[in-house]
Write a protein that holds these residues in place. Structure first.
Motif, PDB file in Angstrom:
ATOM      1  N   GLU A  31      -8.785   4.982  -1.486  1.00 53.12           N
ATOM      2  CA  GLU A  31      -9.221   4.991  -2.898  1.00 53.12           C
ATOM      3  C   GLU A  31      -8.090   5.443  -3.841  1.00 53.12           C
ATOM      4  O   GLU A  31      -8.004   4.991  -4.977  1.00 53.12           O
ATOM      5  CB  GLU A  31     -10.483   5.840  -3.098  1.00 53.12           C
ATOM      6  CG  GLU A  31     -10.333   7.282  -2.724  1.00 53.12           C
ATOM      7  CD  GLU A  31     -11.631   8.068  -2.918  1.00 53.12           C
ATOM      8  OE1 GLU A  31     -12.660   7.469  -3.281  1.00 53.12           O
ATOM      9  OE2 GLU A  31     -11.586   9.277  -2.704  1.00 53.12           O
ATOM     10  N   GLU A  32      -7.232   6.294  -3.304  1.00 52.12           N
ATOM     11  CA  GLU A  32      -6.097   6.767  -4.095  1.00 52.12           C
ATOM     12  C   GLU A  32      -5.135   5.590  -4.339  1.00 52.12           C
ATOM     13  O   GLU A  32      -4.654   5.374  -5.457  1.00 52.12           O
ATOM     14  CB  GLU A  32      -5.432   7.880  -3.288  1.00 52.12           C
ATOM     15  CG  GLU A  32      -4.168   8.448  -3.832  1.00 52.12           C
ATOM     16  CD  GLU A  32      -3.418   9.254  -2.748  1.00 52.12           C
ATOM     17  OE1 GLU A  32      -2.512   9.975  -3.091  1.00 52.12           O
ATOM     18  OE2 GLU A  32      -3.733   9.140  -1.559  1.00 52.12           O
ATOM     19  N   PRO A  55      -4.909   4.277   5.046  1.00 54.03           N
ATOM     20  CA  PRO A  55      -4.649   2.844   5.227  1.00 54.03           C
ATOM     21  C   PRO A  55      -4.092   2.503   6.608  1.00 54.03           C
ATOM     22  O   PRO A  55      -4.366   1.432   7.126  1.00 54.03           O
ATOM     23  CB  PRO A  55      -3.638   2.525   4.130  1.00 54.03           C
ATOM     24  CG  PRO A  55      -3.900   3.545   3.078  1.00 54.03           C
ATOM     25  CD  PRO A  55      -4.299   4.797   3.812  1.00 54.03           C
ATOM     26  N   ASN A  56      -3.318   3.412   7.224  1.00 60.38           N
ATOM     27  CA  ASN A  56      -2.765   3.013   8.537  1.00 60.38           C
ATOM     28  C   ASN A  56      -3.800   3.007   9.657  1.00 60.38           C
ATOM     29  O   ASN A  56      -3.509   2.592  10.760  1.00 60.38           O
ATOM     30  CB  ASN A  56      -1.490   3.790   8.921  1.00 60.38           C
ATOM     31  CG  ASN A  56      -1.568   5.228   8.536  1.00 60.38           C
ATOM     32  OD1 ASN A  56      -2.632   5.765   8.586  1.00 60.38           O
ATOM     33  ND2 ASN A  56      -0.488   5.854   8.130  1.00 60.38           N
ATOM     34  N   ILE A  77       0.854  -1.184   0.000  1.00 56.86           N
ATOM     35  CA  ILE A  77       0.000   0.000   0.000  1.00 56.86           C
ATOM     36  C   ILE A  77       0.886   1.230   0.000  1.00 56.86           C
ATOM     37  O   ILE A  77       1.752   1.379   0.862  1.00 56.86           O
ATOM     38  CB  ILE A  77      -0.941  -0.040   1.224  1.00 56.86           C
ATOM     39  CG1 ILE A  77      -1.894  -1.223   1.082  1.00 56.86           C
ATOM     40  CG2 ILE A  77      -1.702   1.271   1.355  1.00 56.86           C
ATOM     41  CD1 ILE A  77      -2.903  -1.376   2.185  1.00 56.86           C
ATOM     42  N   ILE A  78       0.685   2.091  -0.995  1.00 57.34           N
ATOM     43  CA  ILE A  78       1.533   3.277  -1.074  1.00 57.34           C
ATOM     44  C   ILE A  78       0.738   4.564  -0.905  1.00 57.34           C
ATOM     45  O   ILE A  78       1.274   5.585  -0.508  1.00 57.34           O
ATOM     46  CB  ILE A  78       2.360   3.325  -2.385  1.00 57.34           C
ATOM     47  CG1 ILE A  78       1.550   2.733  -3.547  1.00 57.34           C
ATOM     48  CG2 ILE A  78       3.659   2.547  -2.225  1.00 57.34           C
ATOM     49  CD1 ILE A  78       2.262   2.768  -4.873  1.00 57.34           C
ATOM     50  N   VAL A 100      -7.511  -4.151   0.754  1.00 60.99           N
ATOM     51  CA  VAL A 100      -7.221  -2.976  -0.092  1.00 60.99           C
ATOM     52  C   VAL A 100      -6.141  -3.327  -1.121  1.00 60.99           C
ATOM     53  O   VAL A 100      -6.247  -2.965  -2.295  1.00 60.99           O
ATOM     54  CB  VAL A 100      -6.795  -1.758   0.776  1.00 60.99           C
ATOM     55  CG1 VAL A 100      -6.279  -0.619  -0.103  1.00 60.99           C
ATOM     56  CG2 VAL A 100      -7.966  -1.286   1.644  1.00 60.99           C
ATOM     57  N   SER A 101      -5.118  -4.082  -0.697  1.00 57.86           N
ATOM     58  CA  SER A 101      -4.087  -4.493  -1.683  1.00 57.86           C
ATOM     59  C   SER A 101      -4.711  -5.335  -2.788  1.00 57.86           C
ATOM     60  O   SER A 101      -4.343  -5.204  -3.960  1.00 57.86           O
ATOM     61  CB  SER A 101      -2.965  -5.342  -1.093  1.00 57.86           C
ATOM     62  OG  SER A 101      -2.670  -5.016   0.183  1.00 57.86           O
TER      63      SER A 101
END
Ligand code: ADP
Ligand code: MG
Length: 287
Positions: free
Chosen positions: A107-108, A145-146, A101-102, A156-157
């Motif tokens: 959603e981004e 995400p965190n 996850i970056i 999400v990934s």
């Protein structure tokens, strides 16, 4: 030819010293052949070091065969011109969601893949929404995400991969770092992708309960496929699985042990429900 075809694959990791002399060779994949049809749910099992990740990395052209051939949707992974097609056809999800996850916002993050592929903006948002819905994470689309649990991050990934519209998704121990609830959430999401979206799934795991829904199971040991079949066929071989240091699902083991004690229980019991039915039948036969 299936969506993925592996023929006589051998892969060697070569260790070299500072001068470049070969110090040692590990044959991580040793003469593996397999064929996966579009829409299948395939599980790959095996203890640590059996070659699962090395095999998986061949399925989206992260590694190339030392010998043999791998085709993804009919394309030979060793041909450079196919590499982007292949990576788009076969998406990969790894063990640790934190490394995948970056984005700062869910959603981004999910939009990055399609954006890099040059998908038009309007379609990116459509894909982001549909992918988050498919893994049950749509309500979290504006979260950071965190703020999410491990299972939510891993979903999400997965959404990030399916937003690229792959035909096939390869998950390399996606639940290894999750608690039981997170594991259930991820497996439920993966099953839905296969059932509803008809995405081909290749699930690598060492949790035996996760493979009972697979169409086909391959068990690896020392780089080779040592056992294959439906979950029931594979789980009927309890002693073999134990020898391979794999844990058999509790209900399968219990049915097997009762059978060894002389009770008329079948081999290859997969779920609690099946166990209950088998036990009822067993009791009816005996009394
Ligand atoms: P698994 O995913 O089933 O745990 P791997 O594919 O990671 O198995 O590893 C298979 C074998 O290859 C093991 O013996 C491992 O030590 C070796 N191996 C894996 N990655 C490397 C690497 N980058 N360099 C050298 N040897 C490796
Ligand atoms: Mg691995």
């Amino acid at each position: 030819m299936g969506i993925i075809k592996v023929k006589d694959l051998i892969f060697e990791y070569i260790r070299r010293d500072e001068e470049g002399n070969v110090e040692g060779i590990t044959t991580a994949v040793d003469n593996v052949s397999l064929d996966v049809s579009q829409g299948d749910f395939v599980a790959i099992l095996g203890h640590n070091g059996s070659g699962k990740s090395t095999l998986a990395k061949h399925l989206n052209a992260i590694l190339y065969p030392t010998e043999g051939t791998v085709w993804v949707d009919g394309k030979d992974t060793q041909k450079d011109e196919y590499i982007w097609d292949i990576r788009q056809t076969a998406g990969m999800v790894f063990q640790n969601p934190d490394n995948q996850i970056i984005g700062q916002i869910v959603e981004e993050d999910v939009g990055f893949g399609p954006e890099n592929m040059g998908v038009p903006t309007k379609e990116i948002w459509e894909r982001v929404d549909e992918s988050l819905k498919a893994v049950g994470m749509y309500e979290f689309r504006h979260y950071s995400p965190n703020k999410l649990s491990g299972g939510q991050k891993q979903r999400v990934s997965i959404a990030g991969v399916i937003a690229m519209h792959p035909k096939c998704i390869i998950l390399d121990e996606p639940t290894a770092m999750l608690d039981p609830k997170g594991r259930r959430e991820v497996i439920r999401a993966v099953r839905a992708l296969n059932d509803v979206e008809r995405i081909t799934v290749i699930l690598i795991t060492h949790y035996m309960e996760e493979v009972i829904y697979a169409d086909k199971v391959f068990v690896m040991d020392q780089g080779k496929i040592t056992l294959q079949g439906t979950p029931r066929e594979v789980f009927s071989k309890v002693e073999r699985l134990k020898a391979l240091r794999l844990d058999v699902p509790q209900v399968t083991l219990l049915a097997h042990e009762l059978r060894q004690e002389g009770f008329p229980m079948p081999e290859g019991v997969l779920t609690k429900e099946e166990f209950r039915v088998a036990l009822d039948n067993c009791v009816n036969k005996l009394f």
